[in-house]
Write an enzyme that holds these catalytic residues in place. Sequence first.
Site, PDB file in Angstrom:
ATOM      1  N   ASP A 101       0.845  -1.197   0.000  1.00  0.00           N
ATOM      2  CA  ASP A 101       0.000   0.000   0.000  1.00  0.00           C
ATOM      3  C   ASP A 101       0.886   1.256   0.000  1.00  0.00           C
ATOM      4  O   ASP A 101       1.882   1.304  -0.708  1.00  0.00           O
ATOM      5  CB  ASP A 101      -0.961  -0.065   1.215  1.00  0.00           C
ATOM      6  CG  ASP A 101      -2.140   0.886   1.099  1.00  0.00           C
ATOM      7  OD1 ASP A 101      -3.140   0.525   0.476  1.00  0.00           O
ATOM      8  OD2 ASP A 101      -2.028   2.018   1.613  1.00  0.00           O
ATOM      9  N   TYR A 136      -3.699  10.805   0.474  1.00  0.00           N
ATOM     10  CA  TYR A 136      -4.198  10.626  -0.908  1.00  0.00           C
ATOM     11  C   TYR A 136      -4.191  11.956  -1.642  1.00  0.00           C
ATOM     12  O   TYR A 136      -3.837  12.043  -2.810  1.00  0.00           O
ATOM     13  CB  TYR A 136      -5.606  10.022  -0.894  1.00  0.00           C
ATOM     14  CG  TYR A 136      -5.612   8.581  -0.455  1.00  0.00           C
ATOM     15  CD1 TYR A 136      -5.532   8.258   0.893  1.00  0.00           C
ATOM     16  CD2 TYR A 136      -5.667   7.550  -1.383  1.00  0.00           C
ATOM     17  CE1 TYR A 136      -5.519   6.934   1.314  1.00  0.00           C
ATOM     18  CE2 TYR A 136      -5.655   6.221  -0.970  1.00  0.00           C
ATOM     19  CZ  TYR A 136      -5.572   5.928   0.371  1.00  0.00           C
ATOM     20  OH  TYR A 136      -5.547   4.617   0.766  1.00  0.00           O
ATOM     21  N   HIS A 154      -4.510  -7.838   0.109  1.00  0.00           N
ATOM     22  CA  HIS A 154      -3.840  -6.546   0.225  1.00  0.00           C
ATOM     23  C   HIS A 154      -3.053  -6.376   1.523  1.00  0.00           C
ATOM     24  O   HIS A 154      -2.042  -5.696   1.555  1.00  0.00           O
ATOM     25  CB  HIS A 154      -4.911  -5.455   0.110  1.00  0.00           C
ATOM     26  CG  HIS A 154      -4.359  -4.078   0.083  1.00  0.00           C
ATOM     27  ND1 HIS A 154      -3.600  -3.604  -0.970  1.00  0.00           N
ATOM     28  CD2 HIS A 154      -4.432  -3.062   0.973  1.00  0.00           C
ATOM     29  CE1 HIS A 154      -3.251  -2.349  -0.724  1.00  0.00           C
ATOM     30  NE2 HIS A 154      -3.744  -1.996   0.451  1.00  0.00           N
TER      31      HIS A 154
END
Length: 456
Positions: free
Chosen positions: A225, A375, A432
């Site tokens: 990630d 982000y 993930h």
Amino acid sequence: MLLEIIAALVVGGLLYHFVFRKRDDTLPMGDGWWGAGQRQDDDNEDIRPFKIETTEEELNDLFHLIDQTRYTEPLEGSRFNYGFNSTHLRKVVSYWRNKFDWRKQLEILNRYPHFKTKIEGLDIHFLHVKPQNLPPGRRAKPLIMVHGWPGSFYEFYKIIPLLTDPASHGLSDEHIFEVVCPSIPGYGFSEASHKQGCNTVEVARIFYKLMRRLGFREFYAQGGDWGSQICTNLAQIAPSNVKGLHLNMVFASSNSPVFLLSILLGKYFPGLFGFQEEDVRRLFPFGKKVIGHVMKESGYMHLQATKPDTGGCGLNNSPVGLAAYILEKFSTWTDPAFRDYEDGGLEKKYTLDDLLTNVMIYWLTGSIVTSMRLYKENIGRGIGVAKHEKVPVKVPTGIASFPNELLHCPLMWAKLKHTNIVSYNYLPRGGHFAAFEEPEILAKDFLQFVAKVEQK
Ligand SMILES: *[C@@H]1O[C@H](CO)[C@@H](O)[C@H](O)[C@H]1NC(C)=O
């Protein structure tokens, strides 16, 4: 007509690739300061031991807010397809409210040594775990492991013992590690940036400074990630310090025409692009497996890359809203098929204790908004535009490719950016959150990667 278009694309692409494209070869280390207001004097470099503590009042507050929650009835038969099934959410929350033993989890959390130190104006939190039973004459190799969103340093609690004491867990002890797990600024117990622009390259430099402050000149780096991008940036800004880079998620380089061509033609001419059967299985039909999947799973990303402060406000005020938002990711990103499970398959791979401990780290530190801002800082201006996305990574790289990873990256795509890949493996199961979900598979892949790097 289609063939002509393809021919033109190929010729144009190759021309561009070999003749016109200038590759930026290095990523500068840069510098920064992220504290509040005017830049202060140099950081006080003390490393202070830290312990996680919570007051009765904080817990009462949490319970009070949990008791105020309003739920919306789920649609009949919807399971996890509309998001977290709220009937099941009530059950998870009832466990959290009545059975979850935070005091016990606190003890587990504090079992490893925590520290804080000031870097670039921010108080940075990290775990530093040294081997307990280092055989005489042996030295541990330093390793930094970086988490992502919506995870935390806690994701590494089960893999740490496998790396600091592999022999006791039936693994080869050819290499033994001393593990550093920092919290990304704005996540958990690391102070959040007060200024705009603290992206993964800046975080990489902060972590580089952390490793140097701990006395490490050469170290390994591992991440998935955001941790993957941070460790990759670390390898780009400090190539002579990062001995090996191990990733369980790779951000493919979308700047190359070869990349586009392989999406267009890879299904028909897999060999031309070096695709294995497994790549074809994971990528095609591209519209359904990649674009459709990304569309279904990436709404949160657009929100966080544009208005994190709005989107996060409610989450920071409702523990149940926060738990639904975070835990839904641990359902679907572990296995997309879990969308069709009434309980999201949450306890198939994790315990509620582990899942809720991660939620508690966000709740108690009030860090959901600051975590979402990463982000905005990275993709708020678009994908493929940042300099680091075009700079090759030259340090030895190992890639662990888990079948349920959100975005599969075939070796050929990874090679567009990573010019020295020494290990690339398709692993049998896992998604993930590899370190959290399949610590042993990830540890083994990491250990064989290091063995290859050390042999060279
Ligand atoms: C939600 O989960 C519960 C199990 O906790 C299940 O009984 C219920 O049918 C599910 N609801 C939907 C809408 O899928």
